[in-house]
Motif scaffolding. Structure first.
Motif, PDB file in Angstrom:
ATOM      1  N   CYS A 566     -24.756   8.935 -62.348  1.00 24.46           N
ATOM      2  CA  CYS A 566     -25.596   8.157 -63.273  1.00 24.46           C
ATOM      3  C   CYS A 566     -26.401   7.084 -62.548  1.00 24.46           C
ATOM      4  O   CYS A 566     -27.334   6.527 -63.107  1.00 24.46           O
ATOM      5  CB  CYS A 566     -24.739   7.515 -64.359  1.00 24.46           C
ATOM      6  SG  CYS A 566     -23.785   6.079 -63.790  1.00 24.46           S
ATOM      7  N   GLY A 567     -26.020   6.770 -61.291  1.00 25.04           N
ATOM      8  CA  GLY A 567     -26.767   5.786 -60.519  1.00 25.04           C
ATOM      9  C   GLY A 567     -26.183   4.394 -60.519  1.00 25.04           C
ATOM     10  O   GLY A 567     -26.711   3.505 -59.856  1.00 25.04           O
ATOM     11  N   MET A 568     -25.080   4.172 -61.254  1.00 21.63           N
ATOM     12  CA  MET A 568     -24.484   2.833 -61.264  1.00 21.63           C
ATOM     13  C   MET A 568     -23.471   2.691 -60.137  1.00 21.63           C
ATOM     14  O   MET A 568     -23.596   1.823 -59.278  1.00 21.63           O
ATOM     15  CB  MET A 568     -23.824   2.555 -62.617  1.00 21.63           C
ATOM     16  CG  MET A 568     -23.190   1.160 -62.703  1.00 21.63           C
ATOM     17  SD  MET A 568     -24.346  -0.190 -62.418  1.00 21.63           S
ATOM     18  CE  MET A 568     -25.077  -0.350 -64.035  1.00 21.63           C
ATOM     19  N   ALA A 569     -22.424   3.532 -60.147  1.00 19.29           N
ATOM     20  CA  ALA A 569     -21.441   3.568 -59.053  1.00 19.29           C
ATOM     21  C   ALA A 569     -20.920   2.178 -58.702  1.00 19.29           C
ATOM     22  O   ALA A 569     -21.067   1.700 -57.579  1.00 19.29           O
ATOM     23  CB  ALA A 569     -22.032   4.239 -57.820  1.00 19.29           C
ATOM     24  N   GLY A 570     -20.303   1.515 -59.680  1.00 18.01           N
ATOM     25  CA  GLY A 570     -19.748   0.194 -59.430  1.00 18.01           C
ATOM     26  C   GLY A 570     -20.820  -0.847 -59.218  1.00 18.01           C
ATOM     27  O   GLY A 570     -21.707  -1.034 -60.048  1.00 18.01           O
ATOM     28  N   LEU A 571     -20.770  -1.501 -58.072  1.00 17.70           N
ATOM     29  CA  LEU A 571     -21.716  -2.575 -57.800  1.00 17.70           C
ATOM     30  C   LEU A 571     -23.084  -2.051 -57.377  1.00 17.70           C
ATOM     31  O   LEU A 571     -24.092  -2.764 -57.502  1.00 17.70           O
ATOM     32  CB  LEU A 571     -21.157  -3.491 -56.696  1.00 17.70           C
ATOM     33  CG  LEU A 571     -21.916  -4.789 -56.453  1.00 17.70           C
ATOM     34  CD1 LEU A 571     -21.763  -5.735 -57.640  1.00 17.70           C
ATOM     35  CD2 LEU A 571     -21.431  -5.464 -55.173  1.00 17.70           C
ATOM     36  N   PHE A 572     -23.154  -0.819 -56.898  1.00 19.49           N
ATOM     37  CA  PHE A 572     -24.394  -0.283 -56.331  1.00 19.49           C
ATOM     38  C   PHE A 572     -25.584  -0.476 -57.258  1.00 19.49           C
ATOM     39  O   PHE A 572     -26.638  -0.977 -56.856  1.00 19.49           O
ATOM     40  CB  PHE A 572     -24.223   1.205 -56.008  1.00 19.49           C
ATOM     41  CG  PHE A 572     -25.440   1.833 -55.393  1.00 19.49           C
ATOM     42  CD1 PHE A 572     -25.599   1.858 -54.021  1.00 19.49           C
ATOM     43  CD2 PHE A 572     -26.431   2.413 -56.180  1.00 19.49           C
ATOM     44  CE1 PHE A 572     -26.725   2.441 -53.437  1.00 19.49           C
ATOM     45  CE2 PHE A 572     -27.558   2.983 -55.617  1.00 19.49           C
ATOM     46  CZ  PHE A 572     -27.701   2.996 -54.240  1.00 19.49           C
ATOM     47  N   GLY A 573     -25.454  -0.086 -58.500  1.00 17.63           N
ATOM     48  CA  GLY A 573     -26.566  -0.172 -59.439  1.00 17.63           C
ATOM     49  C   GLY A 573     -26.933  -1.578 -59.844  1.00 17.63           C
ATOM     50  O   GLY A 573     -28.012  -1.801 -60.404  1.00 17.63           O
ATOM     51  N   HIS A 574     -26.035  -2.526 -59.573  1.00 20.79           N
ATOM     52  CA  HIS A 574     -26.322  -3.928 -59.892  1.00 20.79           C
ATOM     53  C   HIS A 574     -27.015  -4.651 -58.741  1.00 20.79           C
ATOM     54  O   HIS A 574     -27.441  -5.799 -58.925  1.00 20.79           O
ATOM     55  CB  HIS A 574     -25.029  -4.675 -60.247  1.00 20.79           C
ATOM     56  CG  HIS A 574     -24.468  -4.300 -61.582  1.00 20.79           C
ATOM     57  ND1 HIS A 574     -25.124  -4.562 -62.768  1.00 20.79           N
ATOM     58  CD2 HIS A 574     -23.313  -3.674 -61.924  1.00 20.79           C
ATOM     59  CE1 HIS A 574     -24.396  -4.124 -63.779  1.00 20.79           C
ATOM     60  NE2 HIS A 574     -23.293  -3.581 -63.296  1.00 20.79           N
ATOM     61  N   GLU A 575     -27.090  -4.013 -57.576  1.00 22.59           N
ATOM     62  CA  GLU A 575     -27.774  -4.641 -56.454  1.00 22.59           C
ATOM     63  C   GLU A 575     -29.284  -4.481 -56.639  1.00 22.59           C
ATOM     64  O   GLU A 575     -29.783  -3.377 -56.854  1.00 22.59           O
ATOM     65  CB  GLU A 575     -27.329  -4.010 -55.139  1.00 22.59           C
ATOM     66  CG  GLU A 575     -25.873  -4.286 -54.791  1.00 22.59           C
ATOM     67  CD  GLU A 575     -25.500  -3.749 -53.425  1.00 22.59           C
ATOM     68  OE1 GLU A 575     -25.837  -4.395 -52.422  1.00 22.59           O
ATOM     69  OE2 GLU A 575     -24.873  -2.679 -53.363  1.00 22.59           O
ATOM     70  N   ALA A 576     -30.014  -5.588 -56.543  1.00 23.01           N
ATOM     71  CA  ALA A 576     -31.453  -5.572 -56.798  1.00 23.01           C
ATOM     72  C   ALA A 576     -32.167  -4.578 -55.883  1.00 23.01           C
ATOM     73  O   ALA A 576     -33.104  -3.894 -56.312  1.00 23.01           O
ATOM     74  CB  ALA A 576     -32.027  -6.975 -56.602  1.00 23.01           C
TER      75      ALA A 576
END
Length: 638
Positions: A566-576
């Motif tokens: 989905c592209g989130m993968a924990g913190l990954f998707g929250h990194e700008a």
């Protein structure tokens, strides 16, 4: 051997199958077994196994891999059996193991002897074996290459084509490539040029042999990569590999990352390399690994199991040991402690995080965007904390019906309704339900390469859960990405202790047969779709099917839907810095099933539900939330 029949009518196919059965009976003295498969899904799985067979030959362990230097021989099908017998005799004579497969109907054979190319004595076997197999193929009226071209076996061209035909090939080469630019030295060389010898070219094994033992052990999966390219799939619904799917950049794939890691490890092991070259390669590795989502697809779906997330963690530890860590890493390492504070003061934390100034500050300091809100949870009020003393007071039957929920810090902090629904459902089904206190799982420490701190966390979690497991109590996790750490990341640091934190779907699907499920809850005309977390899909491929079985026992129609990451993968998707890639991956395979009007989506992964809320504007339910809401609704109606 696979034999596949096709026909314009079912009767034609059935007649052919009947003839095959008759043939099998006639060969019963020499035929070990025969199974006829009519189920297309099973047939597809068998063909997929055949498709991956080349890569699977690299899973032997140690340094040996299936090498393709006598790959692709072809002889007339009528003599194939005798040819195979003599071929095997050659390899057996050298004491080698080997993989052998091919296309019997056209006499084409794919053979890969298992050789450690880092060992000069084993690598030297390429010459005598190639010579003997070439002579054997010619004697049987065949070729050393039948399907995929000659490549570096071009030195055998004069042997097979003879003194009359080979010079004509040289003349054609000279006419169309007078300056010998295309594949020089491979197939034909004009002006009496030299053809490369099969044992005269540089072998990767020789290059890898310089890697010092410690690095070779830590990055053995990069060395094992045999270049099969399974990670280059453009299928958006295939979990392997999301960063490659989003970029189509081969350096951002398991194969590309393995090549970079090997190059880096060679430089690290070679004295006298210039500082500039060493830094350039190391930065290239770091840039490639920065886009890895650590989804674990390569850990299981790559035929060679090139475990990039583990190697990324090891590399990052070494990388920052030399450079010193940025302040953001120090703060991110404390994030699960911050979660604890946020859960304790939930309203104040959310009010603070909603302010524009705080969001701007977090983005600038940590590079983090779109932080989720802390959620309320009643679990601590409804479910007591488990103690081993409790287990010692239980009889065997009580233990069988006891479950301890291993609550992860992400779900507990931001999706508190899920563990509550799970606990209530399990109680409704007759289980004794307990919980563990919410403790750090250390996932971010592992991603950042803070391995000493992660090792301490892993040891604490394993020892805590092992004590419960030893009492015969079942452990259940609600989010696969963190529950599977007990079988993946933790095991590296505590190898002697095995703890299984099963998925809720597994407990419900394989649970106690005396527990009765109601089969009357399905709403007329409502259909549900089941979407899984990418790590779950990679490491627990049966999970969605188990959820479907559980729903069926409740009389509900729920269908697994194949998706990629989905592209989130924990913190990954929250990194700008990853926001664009994160959105790209969501659009590739999640946007459509989440917006489908004919079904209601149910999503198993916390990260995926968070991603859906961010980009679709609405958070889908976890499967257990729906089950409990339906049960609770029925009880209210009564």
């Amino acid at each position: 051997m696979f034999v596949e029949y096709a026909g314009y009518t079912p009767e034609v196919v059935e007649t052919a199958l009947h003839d095959l059965e008759v043939l099998g009976e006639q060969l019963s003295d020499s035929l070990l077994d025969m199974t006829i498969v009519r189920d297309q899904e099973v047939a597809d799985q068998l063909w997929k196994l055949r498709e991956k067979s080349v890569g699977l030959l690299a899973r032997l362990g140690g340094g040996r891999q299936g090498m393709p230097f006598v790959e692709d021989t072809a002889v007339p099908p009528a003599v194939l059996a005798d040819f195979v017998r003599e071929f095997r005799s050659i390899l057996d004579g050298y004491g080698l193991q080997y993989g052998m497969f091919g296309h019997a109907d056209v006499g084409c054979l794919h053979v890969r002897p298992f050789i450690d190319m880092k060992d000069p004595q084993q690598a030297a076997l390429i010459r005598p074996i190639s010579d003997e197999v070439a002579k054997l193929a010619k004697r049987y009226g065949g070729l050393l290459w039948g399907e995929h071209g000659r490549g570096y076996r071009g030195e055998y061209s004069p042997f097979f084509f003879g003194p009359d035909l080979y010079p004509e090939l040289v003349r054609i080469k000279a006419a169309f490539d007078p300056e010998n630019r295309f594949n020089p030295g491979k197939l034909a060389a004009p002006d009496r040029g030299v053809i490369d010898r099969i044992d005269g070219i540089p072998f990767r094994g020789k290059l890898d042999s310089v890697i010092e033992p410690g690095l070779a052990a830590d990055f053995d999966r990069a060395i094992a990569c045999n270049g099969n390219g399974a990670c280059f799939s453009w299928d958006a619904l295939d979990v392997l590999c999301p960063s490659y799917k989003a970029t189509h950049d081969r350096s951002q794939s398991p194969k590309g990352r393995s090549a970079l890691l090997r190059a880096w490890a060679r430089i690290e092991s070679t004295p006298g390399v210039s500082v500039e070259e060493a830094v350039e390669v190391e930065e290239a590795v770091a840039a490639s690994l920065a886009t890895c989502l650590s989804c674990k697809g390569c850990t299981s779906l790559c035929p060679v199991k090139v475990d990039v997330p583990t190697m990324k963690s090891r590399f990052m530890e070494r990388y920052y040991r030399r450079r010193g860590r940025p302040p953001a890493h120090r703060l991110l390492a404390q994030i699960e402690t911050v979660f604890t504070i946020g859960r304790t003061f939930q309203s104040l934390a959310n009010l603070t995080l909603r302010t524009r100034a705080v969001r701007a500050f977090v983005r600038k300091l940590l590079g983090i965007v779109d932080l989720p809100a802390f959620s309320k949870s009643q679990l601590d009020r409804e479910v007591p904390i488990f103690s081993p003393l409790i287990a010692r007071q239980m009889d065997e039957r009580a233990r069988e019906l006891s479950v301890v929920i291993v609550e992860d810090s992400f779900t507990a902090s931001f999706d508190g309704a899920v563990p509550v629904a799970a606990a209530r459902l399990l109680k409704h089904l007759g289980y004794n339900v307990w919980r563990l206190p919410v403790l750090p799982n250390g996932k971010l420490l592992h991603l950042l390469g803070m391995r000493e701190r992660f090792a301490r966390t892993a040891k604490r979690r394993i020892e805590q859960c092992a004590a419960i497991q030893d009492e015969g109590i079942q452990l259940v996790g609600l989010d696969a990405a963190t529950a599977l750490m007990f079988e993946q990341e933790y095991r590296e640091f505590v190898p002697g202790m095995r703890v299984e934190v099963m998925g809720l779907e597994s407990l419900l699907a394989k649970g106690d047969p005396s527990i009765k499920f109601g089969a009357h809850m399905g709403k007329q005309g409502v259909r549900y779709s089941l979407l899984g977390h990418c790590t779950e899909t990679a490491l627990r491929p049966q999970a969605l099917n188990q959820w479907a079985e559980v729903f069926a026992r409740f009389g509900i129609d729920a269908t697994p839907v194949r998706t990629g990451c989905c592209g989130m993968a924990g913190l990954f998707g929250h990194e700008a810095r990853n926001l664009q890639m994160s959105r790209r991956l969501y659009d590739l395979s999640w946007a459509v099933p989440l917006s489908a009007a004919e079904t209601v989506p149910l999503v198993t992964g916390y990260s995926c539900r968070s991603q859906a809320k961010r980009f679709a504007g609405q958070r889908p339910q976890h499967p257990v939330e729906l089950l409990w809401s339906l049960i609770a609704g029925e009880e209210d109606d009564e």
